[in-house]
Design a protein around this motif. Structure first.
Motif, mmCIF file in Angstrom:
data_model
loop_
_atom_site.group_PDB
_atom_site.id
_atom_site.type_symbol
_atom_site.label_atom_id
_atom_site.label_comp_id
_atom_site.label_asym_id
_atom_site.label_seq_id
_atom_site.Cartn_x
_atom_site.Cartn_y
_atom_site.Cartn_z
ATOM 1 N N GLY A 41 0.804 -1.216 0.000
ATOM 2 C CA GLY A 41 0.000 0.000 0.000
ATOM 3 C C GLY A 41 0.833 1.261 0.000
ATOM 4 N N GLY A 42 2.154 1.101 0.150
ATOM 5 C CA GLY A 42 3.032 2.260 0.099
ATOM 6 C C GLY A 42 3.788 2.491 1.383
ATOM 7 N N GLY A 43 5.011 2.926 1.237
ATOM 8 C CA GLY A 43 5.833 3.206 2.408
ATOM 9 C C GLY A 43 6.946 2.191 2.574
ATOM 10 N N THR A 44 7.833 2.498 3.494
ATOM 11 C CA THR A 44 9.018 1.677 3.742
ATOM 12 C C THR A 44 9.220 1.514 5.238
ATOM 13 O OG1 THR A 44 10.038 2.603 1.749
ATOM 14 C CG2 THR A 44 11.488 1.447 3.283
ATOM 15 N N ALA A 45 9.708 0.356 5.615
ATOM 16 C CA ALA A 45 10.158 0.116 6.990
ATOM 17 C C ALA A 45 11.608 -0.341 6.923
ATOM 18 C CB ALA A 45 9.302 -0.948 7.672
ATOM 19 N N ALA A 46 12.344 -0.069 7.977
ATOM 20 C CA ALA A 46 13.745 -0.461 8.021
ATOM 21 C C ALA A 46 14.066 -0.988 9.415
ATOM 22 C CB ALA A 46 14.645 0.718 7.666
ATOM 23 N N GLY A 47 15.220 -1.580 9.523
ATOM 24 C CA GLY A 47 15.638 -2.095 10.825
ATOM 25 C C GLY A 47 17.098 -2.476 10.813
ATOM 26 N N LEU A 48 17.614 -2.706 11.984
ATOM 27 C CA LEU A 48 19.002 -3.144 12.139
ATOM 28 C C LEU A 48 19.002 -4.410 12.977
ATOM 29 C CD1 LEU A 48 21.927 -2.122 11.467
ATOM 30 C CD2 LEU A 48 21.995 -1.264 13.814
ATOM 31 N N VAL A 49 19.687 -5.447 12.508
ATOM 32 C CA VAL A 49 19.785 -6.705 13.240
ATOM 33 C C VAL A 49 21.153 -6.791 13.896
ATOM 34 C CG1 VAL A 49 19.725 -9.217 13.117
ATOM 35 C CG2 VAL A 49 18.216 -7.869 11.650
ATOM 36 N N ALA A 50 21.159 -6.925 15.217
ATOM 37 C CA ALA A 50 22.392 -7.119 15.970
ATOM 38 C C ALA A 50 22.451 -8.566 16.445
ATOM 39 C CB ALA A 50 22.453 -6.170 17.167
ATOM 40 N N ARG A 51 23.612 -9.158 16.374
ATOM 41 C CA ARG A 51 23.796 -10.555 16.771
ATOM 42 C C ARG A 51 24.711 -10.606 17.989
ATOM 43 N NH1 ARG A 51 25.146 -15.244 12.344
ATOM 44 N NH2 ARG A 51 25.152 -17.060 13.735
ATOM 45 N N ASN A 52 24.227 -11.223 19.059
ATOM 46 C CA ASN A 52 24.998 -11.296 20.307
ATOM 47 C C ASN A 52 25.125 -12.734 20.776
ATOM 48 O OD1 ASN A 52 25.196 -8.353 20.763
ATOM 49 N ND2 ASN A 52 22.982 -8.482 21.010
ATOM 50 N N SER A 53 26.265 -13.055 21.352
ATOM 51 C CA SER A 53 26.512 -14.389 21.893
ATOM 52 C C SER A 53 26.628 -14.319 23.405
ATOM 53 C CB SER A 53 27.797 -14.983 21.304
ATOM 54 O OG SER A 53 27.662 -15.188 19.906
ATOM 55 N N ASN A 54 26.032 -15.282 24.073
ATOM 56 C CA ASN A 54 26.116 -15.405 25.528
ATOM 57 C C ASN A 54 26.672 -16.793 25.838
ATOM 58 O OD1 ASN A 54 24.703 -12.841 26.066
ATOM 59 N ND2 ASN A 54 22.927 -13.892 25.225
ATOM 60 N N PRO A 55 27.989 -16.928 25.857
ATOM 61 C CA PRO A 55 28.585 -18.261 26.015
ATOM 62 C C PRO A 55 28.342 -18.851 27.390
ATOM 63 C CG PRO A 55 30.269 -16.554 26.135
ATOM 64 C CD PRO A 55 28.990 -15.871 25.747
ATOM 65 N N ALA A 56 28.477 -20.150 27.476
ATOM 66 C CA ALA A 56 28.375 -20.825 28.772
ATOM 67 C C ALA A 56 29.371 -20.201 29.744
ATOM 68 C CB ALA A 56 28.655 -22.311 28.602
ATOM 69 N N GLY A 57 28.927 -19.987 30.973
ATOM 70 C CA GLY A 57 29.779 -19.376 31.976
ATOM 71 C C GLY A 57 29.597 -17.878 32.105
ATOM 72 N N SER A 58 28.805 -17.264 31.220
ATOM 73 C CA SER A 58 28.536 -15.830 31.324
ATOM 74 C C SER A 58 27.250 -15.616 32.109
ATOM 75 C CB SER A 58 28.409 -15.202 29.932
ATOM 76 O OG SER A 58 27.278 -15.719 29.243
ATOM 77 N N ALA A 59 27.208 -14.541 32.875
ATOM 78 C CA ALA A 59 26.010 -14.246 33.665
ATOM 79 C C ALA A 59 24.793 -14.054 32.764
ATOM 80 C CB ALA A 59 26.247 -13.000 34.517
#
Length: 310
Positions: A41-59
């Motif tokens: 119907g018209g218009g644009t949306a945008a976004g930013l994807v951030a990738r984070n890791s939380n390894p074993a042993g991290s709070a």
């Protein structure tokens, strides 16, 4: 086609009208990958994807998946259609990535009062599993419980009691929210409590006949030091990290008296407000925290694993 800057300006103008407690701006994270979607119907949306890791042993691994894809939407003045189009584009983007494992999640943090976007998030499989909630600073009048309940500041000698109580809270929270009780949880909680009890962060214990029965772990956050980098307005905030009451004493007023003590201390210290995270599916927290004056500001929407995004 509207630029990302134009969409951001329109989005924050709409946020300001929805909820005056939202910050005027919120910076996007450095790095990440941009996504653009056409709105039917018209218009644009945008976004930013951030990738984070939380390894074993991290709070962080105690309350987040090991691999987290977080989308920062920029939908301007079309929250429902824009969010829907953007989530479709995100699903296509995710399909091109190396397949995330079972210990993964897609997350979106969005203003709680922007309910027009809610339908799109639900339709794509997201669940509202956590809320960042705020309370204005105000002293609390309360009647001290009769009997032998006493509230006091905790110190280094209380480490074992604090760890036991916070592990009880984690075990319960893991059944109703984003938290996970991992094998190394006892050591991670002990390390965190040790640091907190040797710092200026306030920790209160409620005791009955000299035995600790409840804890409130709190801290201080100065958002003025990171303007635009916080989801709170500028100022010094009190942070309620964990509150845990022994099961047999829930509903007796111990938790209310514990938090009244904390809130009065926050007021004396001049905090602009206090904030915390709670899980809406939690039948205890979802009742207790509104009664203490907290209300949702941001909702954390999650799909786990990431491949469950529809």
């Amino acid at each position: 086609m509207a630029t990302a800057q134009e969409l951001m300006r329109a989005q924050f103008a709409r946020f300001a009208a929805l909820d005056p407690q939202l910050p005027d701006v919120h910076q996007l994270p450095a790095g990440g990958e941009a996504i653009v979607a056409r709105i039917p119907g018209g218009g644009t949306a945008a976004g930013l994807v951030a990738r984070n890791s939380n390894p074993a042993g991290s709070a962080q691994s105690l309350w987040q998946a090991g691999e987290v894809f977080e989308l920062f939407p920029i939908v301007g003045e079309q929250p429902r259609a824009g969010m829907d189009a953007l989530l479709h584009a995100w699903r296509e983007w995710l399909a091109k990535q190396a397949s995330p494992g079972p210990n993964s999640a897609c997350t979106v943090v969005w203003p709680s009062r922007d309910v027009e976007a809610t339908r799109a998030l639900l339709d794509h499989g997201f669940l509202p599993l956590a809320c960042l909630s705020v309370r204005p600073t105000a002293p609390v009048a309360y009647t001290k419980l009769s009997g032998t309940v006493n509230i006091r500041r905790a110190g280094p000698a209380d480490l074992d009691a604090v760890v036991e109580l916070t592990l009880n809270e984690l075990e319960y929270a893991a059944m109703v929210g984003t938290s996970t009780y991992r094998p190394d949880a006892p050591q991670l909680k002990r390390t965190a409590a040790h640091v907190r009890l040797h710092s200026s962060d306030p920790v209160w214990l409620a005791e009955q006949d000299g035995t600790p029965v409840a804890v409130a772990e709190c801290g201080w956050v100065d958002t003025a030091k990171s303007p635009g980098g916080s989801r709170l307005r500028s100022g010094t905030w009190a942070y309620v990290n964990c509150v845990s009451v022994q099961e047999k004493l829930r509903g007796t007023g111990v938790g209310q008296q514990l938090m009244a003590t904390a809130h009065n201390e926050f007021a004396r210290a001049g905090a602009v407000g206090s904030f915390l995270y709670y899980n809406p599916p939690n039948p205890l927290s979802s009742v207790f925290w509104p009664r203490q004056g907290y209300r949702p500001l941001w909702t954390m929407w999650e799909v786990r694993p990431a491949t469950a995004l529809r």
